[in-house]
Structure formats: structure tokens, C-alpha cells
Design a protein around this motif. Structure first.
Motif, mmCIF file in Angstrom:
data_model
loop_
_atom_site.group_PDB
_atom_site.id
_atom_site.type_symbol
_atom_site.label_atom_id
_atom_site.label_comp_id
_atom_site.label_asym_id
_atom_site.label_seq_id
_atom_site.Cartn_x
_atom_site.Cartn_y
_atom_site.Cartn_z
ATOM 1 N N TYR A 242 0.831 -1.207 0.000
ATOM 2 C CA TYR A 242 0.000 0.000 0.000
ATOM 3 C C TYR A 242 0.867 1.260 0.000
ATOM 4 O O TYR A 242 0.578 2.237 -0.707
ATOM 5 N N ARG A 243 1.921 1.261 0.782
ATOM 6 C CA ARG A 243 2.787 2.443 0.849
ATOM 7 C C ARG A 243 3.537 2.652 -0.464
ATOM 8 O O ARG A 243 3.735 3.792 -0.896
ATOM 9 N N ARG A 244 3.958 1.570 -1.105
ATOM 10 C CA ARG A 244 4.585 1.718 -2.422
ATOM 11 C C ARG A 244 3.580 2.236 -3.447
ATOM 12 O O ARG A 244 3.928 3.035 -4.324
ATOM 13 N N ALA A 245 2.324 1.777 -3.331
ATOM 14 C CA ALA A 245 1.288 2.265 -4.248
ATOM 15 C C ALA A 245 1.020 3.751 -4.023
ATOM 16 O O ALA A 245 0.810 4.506 -4.983
ATOM 17 N N ASP A 246 1.026 4.198 -2.758
ATOM 18 C CA ASP A 246 0.854 5.631 -2.475
ATOM 19 C C ASP A 246 1.957 6.453 -3.137
ATOM 20 O O ASP A 246 1.691 7.498 -3.757
ATOM 21 N N ALA A 247 3.185 5.988 -3.006
ATOM 22 C CA ALA A 247 4.303 6.710 -3.619
ATOM 23 C C ALA A 247 4.201 6.703 -5.137
ATOM 24 O O ALA A 247 4.493 7.708 -5.798
ATOM 25 N N ALA A 248 3.764 5.571 -5.706
ATOM 26 C CA ALA A 248 3.627 5.493 -7.165
ATOM 27 C C ALA A 248 2.523 6.420 -7.665
ATOM 28 O O ALA A 248 2.671 7.071 -8.710
ATOM 29 N N ILE A 249 1.414 6.509 -6.928
ATOM 30 C CA ILE A 249 0.328 7.412 -7.326
ATOM 31 C C ILE A 249 0.791 8.859 -7.273
ATOM 32 O O ILE A 249 0.495 9.661 -8.170
ATOM 33 N N ASP A 250 1.535 9.213 -6.232
ATOM 34 C CA ASP A 250 2.075 10.576 -6.150
ATOM 35 C C ASP A 250 3.003 10.870 -7.328
ATOM 36 O O ASP A 250 2.980 11.977 -7.894
ATOM 37 N N HIS A 251 3.801 9.880 -7.704
ATOM 38 C CA HIS A 251 4.717 10.074 -8.829
ATOM 39 C C HIS A 251 3.954 10.251 -10.136
ATOM 40 O O HIS A 251 4.309 11.101 -10.968
ATOM 41 N N VAL A 252 2.887 9.464 -10.334
ATOM 42 C CA VAL A 252 2.069 9.599 -11.546
ATOM 43 C C VAL A 252 1.411 10.974 -11.599
ATOM 44 O O VAL A 252 1.347 11.618 -12.656
ATOM 45 N N ILE A 253 0.915 11.461 -10.456
ATOM 46 C CA ILE A 253 0.289 12.793 -10.418
ATOM 47 C C ILE A 253 1.299 13.871 -10.765
ATOM 48 O O ILE A 253 1.000 14.824 -11.502
ATOM 49 N N GLU A 254 2.526 13.741 -10.264
ATOM 50 C CA GLU A 254 3.567 14.713 -10.602
ATOM 51 C C GLU A 254 3.871 14.702 -12.101
ATOM 52 O O GLU A 254 4.035 15.760 -12.723
ATOM 53 N N LEU A 255 3.939 13.508 -12.687
ATOM 54 C CA LEU A 255 4.204 13.415 -14.125
ATOM 55 C C LEU A 255 3.064 14.020 -14.933
ATOM 56 O O LEU A 255 3.289 14.661 -15.967
ATOM 57 N N LEU A 256 1.824 13.829 -14.477
ATOM 58 C CA LEU A 256 0.688 14.421 -15.182
ATOM 59 C C LEU A 256 0.714 15.936 -15.102
ATOM 60 O O LEU A 256 0.359 16.626 -16.065
ATOM 61 N N HIS A 257 1.144 16.474 -13.967
ATOM 62 C CA HIS A 257 1.254 17.930 -13.842
ATOM 63 C C HIS A 257 2.333 18.473 -14.781
ATOM 64 O O HIS A 257 2.159 19.533 -15.396
ATOM 65 N N VAL A 258 3.429 17.737 -14.897
ATOM 66 C CA VAL A 258 4.515 18.181 -15.784
ATOM 67 C C VAL A 258 4.075 18.131 -17.237
ATOM 68 O O VAL A 258 4.370 19.021 -18.039
ATOM 69 N N ALA A 259 3.322 17.054 -17.588
ATOM 70 C CA ALA A 259 2.857 16.920 -18.975
ATOM 71 C C ALA A 259 1.830 17.987 -19.309
ATOM 72 O O ALA A 259 1.694 18.395 -20.440
#
Length: 259
Positions: A242-259
Motif C-alpha cells: 500500500y505504501r509503495r502504491a501511495d508513492a507510485a500514485i504521487d509520482h504519476v500525479i507529478e508526471l501528469l502535472h509536468v505533462a
């Protein structure tokens, strides 16, 4: 498909001095016979559907020198071997490209109503609590040799989830079963009048129940309610996932903001 990928397929180095075509097109879209072409200099590889069954790959070259080959019947074997390598490389690259998480509107399709003859049947929504409970009971019934009847399913639902018959009547259960049957999720035994999940229904029921209870619920708790602090942490595989999934979701959101 980019020019770099096309050059990899034809095993040629891409330089600024290269002349000729270097692009990919999708033709005959309006006619329903899709043809994909990838051009490289004076050659191209073509992919199309044949007899609505086979997916065929072909190579056409107007200048064999672009591929380091010579003309003539004596070189036919070398040309055939080189073309086979190119088609294999193209198929492998295409398989690698499609081996990703793609968007599939399964939930949208199930949510839409369907027509069973002249009867309009409502869709199945993933946030429907009644349907989630029914799927959970039917999953348990699938592990038994004798499937459950409608009366037995209703009794199990009332006991397991501690709800009254006024809150969930037998007629409501029959409506939900009829809705699942129309969508092809359950099948009724002709002899015993019992219900069991189909292969499609088992996959969808597991997806709905696991997504609702073990995936969406815990993951939605972190960003919207409270995120667990790093320390102390329960050293369980599920909590670490679950904690790895939280970090992965945060990373995906950051990439979407950059895109």
C-alpha cells in the motif's frame, strides 16, 4: 511509430544525410480495412487483416541497396532471410509496444443499460453496495459443488451483512439476479434453479470486490482522509505494498502535472 523505431525495425542507422521516406501511416480507415504502413527510404512494411482472421505482415522494397542487398535470383535466399528478420523484429516491437496498461472501458460498458428483447435492463455500477454484497456471496457459492438458490442467497446476505428484510427484500434480490443474468455474469441451473457465476462473471465479481474492499478503499484513504506516517509501520507485505502504491500514485500525479 517514430522514425527511430522504424530505423530499428529495418536495422539501419538513422543519420541527417538519409534520403527517402521515414514515417508511418494508417490507410483505408473509412473502408473498414485498416492497413498499417511503415516507410523507410524506398521500402515499407505493411500490416493488414486478411479474411477477418489472420494478421499479415509484408515487406516491399523498390531498392534493395537500402537494406544492403543485391538483386538477382542468386540473392533470393539472402533477401528472404533478411525480410524474415525484419518482420520478426517488427512483430516483436509491436508486441512490446502493446504490452502496457491501456484504457479499457469495462466499468463504463457495465454501467450502461442493455436491452434483453423488449425489456430494458439497468446497468451495473461499481459503487452499488447491493451489487458488491451479492457478488461477494456468489463468489463464495462458486467454491461449493452445490450452488445457492435465490432463497439461500437472500438468507446469507441478511445474516452476513446484518441487514433487515425490509432494507433488502427478496424481490430486490430477484431484480439484482435478473440484472446480472442479463449482463451474462451469472447462469441459472435448469434442474435445480440455483445460480452460479459464469467465467466472465467470476472475473468481474473478483475485480469489483477486490477493487472495492482491498484496493480502492485503502488507497483512497491516504489522499482524502489521512496518510499513515512513516514510523511506526506494520511490517506486513500488504501494508508495504500500500505504501509503495501511495508513492507510485504521487509520482504519476507529478508526471501528469509536468505533462
Amino acid at each position: 511509430m517514430t522514425g527511430h523505431k522504424i530505423s530499428q525495425i529495418f536495422s539501419q542507422r538513422l543519420t541527417k544525410r538519409m534520403r527517402g521516406k521515414l514515417h508511418a501511416t494508417l490507410e483505408r480507415i473509412d473502408h473498414g480495412h485498416h492497413v498499417f504502413r511503415a516507410y523507410f527510404k524506398n521500402s515499407f512494411i505493411k500490416q493488414y487483416e486478411k479474411f477477418s482472421t489472420f494478421l499479415r505482415n509484408e515487406i516491399c522494397s523498390n531498392n534493395l541497396r537500402d537494406l544492403g542487398l543485391k538483386k538477382g535470383h542468386d540473392n533470393l535466399k539472402a533477401v528472404r532471410q533478411r525480410f524474415q528478420i525484419i518482420t520478426d523484429r517488427f512483430a516483436g516491437l509491436q508486441a512490446e509496444t502493446f504490452n502496457i496498461h491501456a484504457d479499457f472501458s469495462l466499468l463504463e460498458r457495465l454501467a450502461h443499460p442493455i436491452h434483453n428483447g423488449s425489456i430494458r435492463v439497468a446497468g451495473i455500477k461499481i459503487h452499488d453496495t447491493r451489487m458488491i454484497r451479492l457478488m461477494e456471496v456468489l463468489i463464495d457459492a462458486g467454491t461449493r459443488i452445490d450452488a445457492f438458490s435465490a432463497r439461500r442467497i437472500h438468507q446469507i446476505l441478511l445474516e452476513r451483512f446484518r441487514i433487515s428484510e425490509q432494507a433488502y427484500s427478496f424481490n430486490q434480490l430477484r431484480y439484482d439476479l435478473r440484472k446480472m443474468k442479463s449482463h451474462g455474469l451469472i447462469a441459472r441451473s435448469r434442474r435445480r434453479y440455483t445460480y452460479a457465476l459464469t467465467e466472465k462473471g467470476t472475473r468481474i465479481a473478483l475485480l469489483f470486490v477486490l477493487f472495492h474492499q482491498h484496493l480502492f478503499g485503502p488507497l483512497a484513504h491516504s489522499p482524502f482522509v489521512k496518510r499513515p506516517v512513516p514510523e511506526p509501520c506494520q511490517e506486513t507485505k500488504l501494508e508495504r505494498a500500500y505504501r509503495r502504491a501511495d508513492a507510485a500514485i504521487d509520482h504519476v500525479i507529478e508526471l501528469l502535472h509536468v505533462a
